[in-house]
Every structure is written in structure tokens, then in C-alpha cells.
Design a protein around this motif. Sequence first.
Motif, PDB file in Angstrom:
ATOM      1  N   LYS A 358       0.821  -1.200   0.000  1.00 61.81           N
ATOM      2  CA  LYS A 358       0.000   0.000   0.000  1.00 61.81           C
ATOM      3  C   LYS A 358       0.856   1.251   0.000  1.00 61.81           C
ATOM      4  CE  LYS A 358      -3.946   2.063   2.388  1.00 61.81           C
ATOM      5  NZ  LYS A 358      -4.869   1.914   3.531  1.00 61.81           N
ATOM      6  N   LEU A 359       1.949   1.249   0.744  1.00 57.44           N
ATOM      7  CA  LEU A 359       2.848   2.391   0.778  1.00 57.44           C
ATOM      8  C   LEU A 359       3.470   2.644  -0.589  1.00 57.44           C
ATOM      9  CD1 LEU A 359       4.340   4.561   2.427  1.00 57.44           C
ATOM     10  CD2 LEU A 359       6.051   2.814   2.998  1.00 57.44           C
ATOM     11  N   GLU A 360       3.872   1.585  -1.263  1.00 60.19           N
ATOM     12  CA  GLU A 360       4.429   1.749  -2.600  1.00 60.19           C
ATOM     13  C   GLU A 360       3.401   2.339  -3.553  1.00 60.19           C
ATOM     14  OE1 GLU A 360       7.450   1.348  -3.681  1.00 60.19           O
ATOM     15  OE2 GLU A 360       8.215   0.770  -1.699  1.00 60.19           O
ATOM     16  N   LEU A 361       2.137   1.889  -3.414  1.00 60.91           N
ATOM     17  CA  LEU A 361       1.081   2.429  -4.269  1.00 60.91           C
ATOM     18  C   LEU A 361       0.855   3.909  -3.995  1.00 60.91           C
ATOM     19  CD1 LEU A 361      -1.142   1.917  -6.339  1.00 60.91           C
ATOM     20  CD2 LEU A 361      -2.645   1.240  -4.447  1.00 60.91           C
ATOM     21  N   GLU A 362       0.841   4.297  -2.713  1.00 57.21           N
ATOM     22  CA  GLU A 362       0.660   5.707  -2.372  1.00 57.21           C
ATOM     23  C   GLU A 362       1.832   6.538  -2.855  1.00 57.21           C
ATOM     24  OE1 GLU A 362      -1.925   7.153  -1.099  1.00 57.21           O
ATOM     25  OE2 GLU A 362      -3.040   5.270  -0.926  1.00 57.21           O
ATOM     26  N   LYS A 363       3.024   5.979  -2.797  1.00 57.65           N
ATOM     27  CA  LYS A 363       4.186   6.722  -3.290  1.00 57.65           C
ATOM     28  C   LYS A 363       4.061   6.983  -4.777  1.00 57.65           C
ATOM     29  CE  LYS A 363       7.667   5.255   0.089  1.00 57.65           C
ATOM     30  NZ  LYS A 363       8.932   4.495   0.290  1.00 57.65           N
ATOM     31  N   GLU A 370       2.557  14.950  -8.059  1.00 56.15           N
ATOM     32  CA  GLU A 370       3.618  15.965  -8.082  1.00 56.15           C
ATOM     33  C   GLU A 370       4.027  16.262  -9.525  1.00 56.15           C
ATOM     34  OE1 GLU A 370       6.705  14.399  -5.646  1.00 56.15           O
ATOM     35  OE2 GLU A 370       5.763  15.001  -3.751  1.00 56.15           O
ATOM     36  N   ASN A 371       4.097  15.219 -10.351  1.00 56.58           N
ATOM     37  CA  ASN A 371       4.448  15.460 -11.758  1.00 56.58           C
ATOM     38  C   ASN A 371       3.381  16.304 -12.466  1.00 56.58           C
ATOM     39  OD1 ASN A 371       6.827  14.055 -11.595  1.00 56.58           O
ATOM     40  ND2 ASN A 371       5.919  12.095 -12.261  1.00 56.58           N
ATOM     41  N   ARG A 372       2.120  15.975 -12.179  1.00 53.34           N
ATOM     42  CA  ARG A 372       1.038  16.738 -12.787  1.00 53.34           C
ATOM     43  C   ARG A 372       1.048  18.176 -12.306  1.00 53.34           C
ATOM     44  NH1 ARG A 372      -3.911  12.999 -11.384  1.00 53.34           N
ATOM     45  NH2 ARG A 372      -5.061  14.856 -12.101  1.00 53.34           N
ATOM     46  N   PHE A 373       1.346  18.411 -11.014  1.00 48.27           N
ATOM     47  CA  PHE A 373       1.395  19.752 -10.483  1.00 48.27           C
ATOM     48  C   PHE A 373       2.536  20.560 -11.108  1.00 48.27           C
ATOM     49  CE2 PHE A 373       2.926  22.711  -7.173  1.00 48.27           C
ATOM     50  CZ  PHE A 373       1.820  23.531  -7.096  1.00 48.27           C
ATOM     51  N   LEU A 374       3.677  19.891 -11.271  1.00 50.56           N
ATOM     52  CA  LEU A 374       4.817  20.579 -11.890  1.00 50.56           C
ATOM     53  C   LEU A 374       4.512  20.943 -13.338  1.00 50.56           C
ATOM     54  CD1 LEU A 374       7.824  18.496 -10.499  1.00 50.56           C
ATOM     55  CD2 LEU A 374       7.156  20.828  -9.883  1.00 50.56           C
ATOM     56  N   MET A 375       3.858  20.016 -14.031  1.00 50.50           N
ATOM     57  CA  MET A 375       3.495  20.312 -15.407  1.00 50.50           C
ATOM     58  C   MET A 375       2.504  21.479 -15.466  1.00 50.50           C
ATOM     59  SD  MET A 375       5.238  18.309 -17.269  1.00 50.50           S
ATOM     60  CE  MET A 375       4.381  18.557 -18.807  1.00 50.50           C
ATOM     61  N   TYR A 376       1.575  21.531 -14.502  1.00 48.19           N
ATOM     62  CA  TYR A 376       0.624  22.641 -14.475  1.00 48.19           C
ATOM     63  C   TYR A 376       1.345  23.957 -14.231  1.00 48.19           C
ATOM     64  CZ  TYR A 376      -3.105  25.608 -12.690  1.00 48.19           C
ATOM     65  OH  TYR A 376      -3.948  26.653 -12.452  1.00 48.19           O
ATOM     66  N   ARG A 377       2.253  23.989 -13.278  1.00 44.61           N
ATOM     67  CA  ARG A 377       2.993  25.213 -12.999  1.00 44.61           C
ATOM     68  C   ARG A 377       3.854  25.624 -14.181  1.00 44.61           C
ATOM     69  NH1 ARG A 377       5.938  25.272  -7.309  1.00 44.61           N
ATOM     70  NH2 ARG A 377       6.269  27.392  -8.112  1.00 44.61           N
ATOM     71  N   LEU A 378       4.429  24.626 -14.826  1.00 43.77           N
ATOM     72  CA  LEU A 378       5.257  24.937 -15.994  1.00 43.77           C
ATOM     73  C   LEU A 378       4.393  25.535 -17.113  1.00 43.77           C
ATOM     74  CD1 LEU A 378       7.981  24.781 -17.413  1.00 43.77           C
ATOM     75  CD2 LEU A 378       7.390  22.430 -18.100  1.00 43.77           C
ATOM     76  N   LYS A 379       3.197  25.019 -17.274  1.00 40.38           N
ATOM     77  CA  LYS A 379       2.298  25.540 -18.304  1.00 40.38           C
ATOM     78  C   LYS A 379       1.884  26.978 -17.996  1.00 40.38           C
ATOM     79  CE  LYS A 379      -2.150  24.619 -20.460  1.00 40.38           C
ATOM     80  NZ  LYS A 379      -3.338  23.738 -20.485  1.00 40.38           N
ATOM     81  N   ASN A 380       1.523  27.236 -16.739  1.00 38.14           N
ATOM     82  CA  ASN A 380       1.136  28.588 -16.344  1.00 38.14           C
ATOM     83  C   ASN A 380       2.280  29.568 -16.522  1.00 38.14           C
ATOM     84  OD1 ASN A 380      -1.420  27.715 -15.691  1.00 38.14           O
ATOM     85  ND2 ASN A 380      -0.961  27.465 -13.495  1.00 38.14           N
ATOM     86  N   THR A 381       3.469  29.107 -16.177  1.00 42.63           N
ATOM     87  CA  THR A 381       4.639  29.992 -16.320  1.00 42.63           C
ATOM     88  C   THR A 381       4.867  30.343 -17.776  1.00 42.63           C
ATOM     89  OG1 THR A 381       5.642  28.947 -14.370  1.00 42.63           O
ATOM     90  CG2 THR A 381       7.094  30.205 -15.825  1.00 42.63           C
TER      91      THR A 381
END
Length: 428
Positions: A358-363, A370-381
Motif C-alpha cells: 500500500k505504501l508503494e502504491l501511495e508513493k 507531483e508530476n502533474r502539479f509541476l506540469m501545471y505550474r510549468l504551463k502557467n509559467t
Amino acid sequence: MEGCMVRLHSVHFRGGLSAQPIIVNFHQLFQTRDAPTILPMIKNEDVLRAVVALLDTSLPDIGPRDMHETVHYPGMHTLILSRDHADVLEDYRGRASQKVASLRPVFSKTDKADGTQRHMLAELYSDSEESPEESSEEIIAEQTSSSWSWERFCEGLQEFVDGVRDRKERRAVQRKDGKIPPSAVGVESLIVAAACYELKILSTGDMVLQLSLLAVRKRYRHLGIGSYIMELLKTQSVVGTYDTLVAHTDTDAVDFFKCHGLSDDPLLNDQFKELKEDWTNSILMSYLPPFTTDLEMRNPAFSLSLQKVEMDMDLAKSQAVFAYQQQVMCVTRLLEEVKILRKQLDLQRDEVDRLNSKLELEKRKRHDIENRFLMYRLKNTRELLDSISSDSDDREQTEQEHSKPETQEQETAQSEEPPIQTPEGAGV
């Protein structure tokens, strides 16, 4: 033991049998000048032949020569049980008349010797045991040393066997008065049993009485003779002081020796392993005597109550059984506890594996977020940068449009200015 021969008091056995035990060292006896006779009116050489014949007949796997070397070995003592001549004669007189046995003579010349000695020695006790078939083989008669060697043993064997046959024939044919002549009773009729033992000092320093051979004639068995011999061997005032009695026994004799206190425990008898090579195809058994072996050695004021000792033994046994039961119960409960703990451990391991999965799945999910958030920030920038870039371009264009009329006006004004006159009169 001092001397080469010891006589003990006669003893009575079941069935009205009486015999006298004699302990003799044959090796020392034949080296002693003017040695006394073991049995009255019988040569010591014939006694030795009769003893070897009895042992060889009862223990056929060893062989007559090895039997002779054992009986005649230095330090070896032979315990002989012998009946009284008058008792044996009376016993023969009470028997029914027998037919003369058909005995074929043994010729004196052929190839081998051991087979002849074995057949002739077995014939000495054919009146009470099965008669073997005689064969014609050579007897080697050569005296190689001053001691009673095997060659010297065989030297008078033929004559001795002929005498045995003659006595058998005279016993088979009774006189008119129904009596048997005293000369018809020989050493082969007197000896009842024989045992050979030796006192040895082991490398550990322990004194051991090693019982090598024990034989009782067939017709005298089950009368308590073997038990009497064992009791004599346990009496250290008779055989000498020792720490342990060790016996080499056949498989079918283990129960007999166990009844007389000998143990076949391999761990216990491993301390006597240096004696195992003395005899093959035998089981090593041992007897540990009490600390005080003779009644004379005990305190006269000491009173031994057998009933009290038995009660103490029963109490000790019950306590030992109770302690054993408690130990078994404790061990059993511990085993059950271990089983439960192992089950719990297996369950915990399964739970740990489930939580790790379960921990591996949550990781992985967090990593994706986090990847999706970074991509969103990169797009906004990027969008912000693009908007900033487009705004700067618009301002530049506006500025250019504003500065363009001024430039045109300046150019018009310059074109309308009058020319400047120089001193030379040239216009600029």
C-alpha cells in the motif's frame, strides 16, 4: 589372586546337582614345577583339553585354536565347575543301559589339522550333546616352546579322545551286577561349566574384569549354574578388586546378562571402546558394582532394611515420574506457545507486506500528482511569459507609431529652413 589355582566350597544347584568351583590360571600352572592337579587322578593337560572342548562345543564360531589361546593366555583365569567323581558315577549307574556307540577311528595322516581337533573336541561331550561326524585329518604334534603351546596341546589329543571313546563304551556295557566301573568316568564327565575372565587396566587407569568366555553343558543348563558363575564374578573377594565388569556377549545372551545387572547402553560402554577389538560379532555389556561389594566391608552397626529401601526407591521413582510429567507438560505448553507465536508472526509478516504494498502504491500516486502539479505550474509559467512578451511587443509598436509623425514633422521643418550663406557665397 595369589597362586595359580583356587578351590572354593561346593555348591548345590536345582535338580540335586552339586559341583565345586575351581579358579585356575593355566598359563601359570604349566610353567610351575610340581604343579598340583586340578582334579584328582586326572592330568592337568586333559583338564585343559576338556575345558577347550566344552567352550568350543558351546561357542563354535570362534575355533578351537583361538579358544585354546584364550584359555592359555597369560593373565587369563578359568573358572571351572566340576562334579564329584562319586556323584557322576552314581548318576551313570542310575541311567538306563545304552547301546555301544558306533565310533569310527580317526586316522593319523591327512592334509589339515583344525577340522580334526574341532571334531575330536566336540566328541568329548557327545554323551550329552549331538555327536559330530568324525573325519580323518592330521594332528600336528610339534613342541615349539617350553609353554603349553597349541602344538603341544594337539600332541596327546588323539590318545585323549581314544580314552574318551573307551570310557563311553564301558559305560554303555554294564557289568552283570549292573554297576559301572569307576574308571569309566573321566574328566569329560566331571566338568559342568567353564568361564574365562581377565583383570585389565585401561588407559584411563580403571581396573576392568573382562569376561571373555562362558559356557554350560547342555544337559546342565537351566539349573542356575550360569547365574552362580555371574555371582562369583561379582564377588570381588573371589576374583579380585575391579571397577567394572565387562562381558562380550552373543545376541541371544543379552537378556541373560541384563537379568544379572549388565547394561548394553552404548553411551555407557563407549568408555570401554578399547576392549571392543578383543572379540568380533559380540555385544559389549558392563556391570558397575556397588561401592561396598562385600558384607565384611560394611559397618557392623549399619542395618539395611530392604523394605525401607524399596519404599525409598518407589518414592524416588514416583518423584522422578512426577518431575518427568511436569517437564513434559511444560515443554508441551511451550511448544503450543511457540506455535501460536509463529502464527502471530506470520500474520504480522502478512500485514507488513500488505502495508508495504500500500505504501508503494501511495508513493506512486503522490509521484504522479507531483508530476502533474509541476506540469501545471510549468504551463502557467509559459503562458505568463507569453503574455508578458506579447504586451511588450504592443508597447513597442505603439511607441513606434507615436514617434513616426514627429519624425515626419522634423523632416518637413528641416526641408523648409533657408540655406545658410557661407563667406564664399556657397549655399549649404
